[in-house]
Design a protein around this motif. Structure first.
Motif, PDB file in Angstrom:
ATOM      1  N   VAL A  72     -29.239  26.545   2.484  1.00  0.00           N
ATOM      2  CA  VAL A  72     -30.427  27.310   2.871  1.00  0.00           C
ATOM      3  C   VAL A  72     -30.647  28.464   1.898  1.00  0.00           C
ATOM      4  O   VAL A  72     -29.695  28.974   1.306  1.00  0.00           O
ATOM      5  N   PRO A  73     -31.912  28.883   1.727  1.00  0.00           N
ATOM      6  CA  PRO A  73     -32.192  30.038   0.871  1.00  0.00           C
ATOM      7  C   PRO A  73     -31.601  31.307   1.448  1.00  0.00           C
ATOM      8  O   PRO A  73     -31.569  31.494   2.667  1.00  0.00           O
ATOM      9  N   CYS A  74     -31.143  32.199   0.550  1.00  0.00           N
ATOM     10  CA  CYS A  74     -30.568  33.473   0.978  1.00  0.00           C
ATOM     11  C   CYS A  74     -30.750  34.502  -0.129  1.00  0.00           C
ATOM     12  O   CYS A  74     -30.118  34.380  -1.185  1.00  0.00           O
ATOM     13  N   ASP A  75     -31.605  35.474   0.085  1.00  0.00           N
ATOM     14  CA  ASP A  75     -31.801  36.585  -0.861  1.00  0.00           C
ATOM     15  C   ASP A  75     -31.913  36.132  -2.312  1.00  0.00           C
ATOM     16  O   ASP A  75     -31.248  36.664  -3.197  1.00  0.00           O
ATOM     17  N   GLY A  76     -32.726  35.133  -2.590  1.00  0.00           N
ATOM     18  CA  GLY A  76     -32.922  34.647  -3.945  1.00  0.00           C
ATOM     19  C   GLY A  76     -31.892  33.629  -4.394  1.00  0.00           C
ATOM     20  O   GLY A  76     -32.030  33.012  -5.439  1.00  0.00           O
ATOM     21  N   GLY A  77     -30.848  33.450  -3.606  1.00  0.00           N
ATOM     22  CA  GLY A  77     -29.808  32.465  -3.883  1.00  0.00           C
ATOM     23  C   GLY A  77     -29.745  31.450  -2.764  1.00  0.00           C
ATOM     24  O   GLY A  77     -30.763  31.149  -2.132  1.00  0.00           O
ATOM     25  N   VAL A  78     -28.552  30.934  -2.514  1.00  0.00           N
ATOM     26  CA  VAL A  78     -28.353  29.967  -1.433  1.00  0.00           C
ATOM     27  C   VAL A  78     -27.011  30.187  -0.753  1.00  0.00           C
ATOM     28  O   VAL A  78     -26.100  30.783  -1.328  1.00  0.00           O
ATOM     29  N   GLU A  79     -26.902  29.683   0.447  1.00  0.00           N
ATOM     30  CA  GLU A  79     -25.644  29.588   1.196  1.00  0.00           C
ATOM     31  C   GLU A  79     -25.587  28.199   1.804  1.00  0.00           C
ATOM     32  O   GLU A  79     -26.626  27.551   1.986  1.00  0.00           O
ATOM     33  N   ALA A  80     -24.391  27.737   2.137  1.00  0.00           N
ATOM     34  CA  ALA A  80     -24.224  26.421   2.765  1.00  0.00           C
ATOM     35  C   ALA A  80     -23.422  26.588   4.053  1.00  0.00           C
ATOM     36  O   ALA A  80     -22.379  27.247   4.067  1.00  0.00           O
ATOM     37  N   TRP A  81     -23.930  25.963   5.107  1.00  0.00           N
ATOM     38  CA  TRP A  81     -23.333  26.086   6.440  1.00  0.00           C
ATOM     39  C   TRP A  81     -23.197  24.718   7.089  1.00  0.00           C
ATOM     40  O   TRP A  81     -23.958  23.794   6.786  1.00  0.00           O
ATOM     41  N   SER A 124     -25.274  35.289   6.204  1.00  0.00           N
ATOM     42  CA  SER A 124     -23.922  35.538   6.724  1.00  0.00           C
ATOM     43  C   SER A 124     -23.446  34.470   7.696  1.00  0.00           C
ATOM     44  O   SER A 124     -22.247  34.379   7.972  1.00  0.00           O
ATOM     45  N   GLY A 125     -24.368  33.687   8.267  1.00  0.00           N
ATOM     46  CA  GLY A 125     -24.019  32.682   9.264  1.00  0.00           C
ATOM     47  C   GLY A 125     -23.776  33.248  10.652  1.00  0.00           C
ATOM     48  O   GLY A 125     -23.471  32.518  11.583  1.00  0.00           O
ATOM     49  N   LYS A 126     -23.937  34.557  10.812  1.00  0.00           N
ATOM     50  CA  LYS A 126     -23.654  35.205  12.097  1.00  0.00           C
ATOM     51  C   LYS A 126     -24.825  35.076  13.062  1.00  0.00           C
ATOM     52  O   LYS A 126     -25.982  35.118  12.665  1.00  0.00           O
ATOM     53  N   GLY A 175     -18.735  27.938   6.963  1.00  0.00           N
ATOM     54  CA  GLY A 175     -19.397  27.825   5.672  1.00  0.00           C
ATOM     55  C   GLY A 175     -18.742  26.815   4.752  1.00  0.00           C
ATOM     56  O   GLY A 175     -17.595  26.404   4.953  1.00  0.00           O
ATOM     57  N   VAL A 176     -19.488  26.416   3.750  1.00  0.00           N
ATOM     58  CA  VAL A 176     -19.007  25.555   2.675  1.00  0.00           C
ATOM     59  C   VAL A 176     -19.366  26.277   1.380  1.00  0.00           C
ATOM     60  O   VAL A 176     -20.482  26.782   1.228  1.00  0.00           O
ATOM     61  N   GLU A 177     -18.421  26.337   0.452  1.00  0.00           N
ATOM     62  CA  GLU A 177     -18.631  27.094  -0.775  1.00  0.00           C
ATOM     63  C   GLU A 177     -19.548  26.365  -1.745  1.00  0.00           C
ATOM     64  O   GLU A 177     -19.312  25.205  -2.089  1.00  0.00           O
ATOM     65  N   VAL A 178     -20.600  27.079  -2.148  1.00  0.00           N
ATOM     66  CA  VAL A 178     -21.529  26.597  -3.168  1.00  0.00           C
ATOM     67  C   VAL A 178     -21.793  27.738  -4.140  1.00  0.00           C
ATOM     68  O   VAL A 178     -21.584  28.911  -3.815  1.00  0.00           O
ATOM     69  N   GLU A 179     -22.248  27.382  -5.346  1.00  0.00           N
ATOM     70  CA  GLU A 179     -22.624  28.373  -6.344  1.00  0.00           C
ATOM     71  C   GLU A 179     -23.982  28.009  -6.914  1.00  0.00           C
ATOM     72  O   GLU A 179     -24.337  26.826  -6.988  1.00  0.00           O
ATOM     73  N   LEU A 180     -24.690  29.031  -7.347  1.00  0.00           N
ATOM     74  CA  LEU A 180     -25.976  28.839  -8.002  1.00  0.00           C
ATOM     75  C   LEU A 180     -25.788  29.179  -9.476  1.00  0.00           C
ATOM     76  O   LEU A 180     -25.278  30.248  -9.812  1.00  0.00           O
TER      77      LEU A 180
END
Length: 137
Positions: A36-45, A82-84, A97-102
């Motif tokens: 998912v998008p997050c502050d110009g980057g991404v996170e994975a959940w 944050s997933g919270k 979470g699952v670790e991803v990088e942009l």
């Protein structure tokens, strides 16, 4: 176990609102993950609400409103960065979470605890959520 692997482009995540893929964890279990998008980057959940394991994305994209992932069953909302969750039946929980990088506009899976299997969800024949939420999309 895992190997750094290109998943998709940031542009795709931003255009579609989320990106769904399936991994295998160290126990051999298949799990769905959303980027998912997050502050110009991404996170994975994890693609499951912490309350009753309801999937967010059932093949149509995860419902996201105001940078929060919304459980389609009961309406709990999880911060995309944050997933919270601080509301509804899932209050006081955090998505796994699952670790991803942009890097250079591409999203890479970097989590050593999972192995990429394929784009999309686990084909389990589920017809989608049974919603009791007052929220519609």
């Amino acid at each position: 176990m895992g190997v750094r692997m290109r998943l998709t482009a940031l542009e795709t995540v931003n255009e579609e609102g989320s990106w769904l893929f399936t991994v295998r964890n160290r126990n051999g279990e298949r799990k769905e993950v959303i980027v998912v998008p997050c502050d110009g980057g991404v996170e994975a959940w994890s693609n499951r609400c912490t309350h009753e394991a309801q999937p967010f994305d059932t093949g149509r994209g995860a419902p996201i409103r105001n940078a929060e992932i919304v459980c389609p069953r009961h309406g709990s909302m999880f911060d995309a960065c944050s997933g919270k969750c601080d509301n509804g039946p899932a209050a006081d929980t955090t998505l796994p979470g699952v670790e991803v990088e942009l890097e250079d506009g591409d999203v890479y899976l970097t989590d050593d605890d999972v192995q990429f299997l394929h784009e999309g969800g686990i084909d389990d024949g589920d017809d989608g959520p049974s919603s009791t939420s007052h929220i519609s999309f």
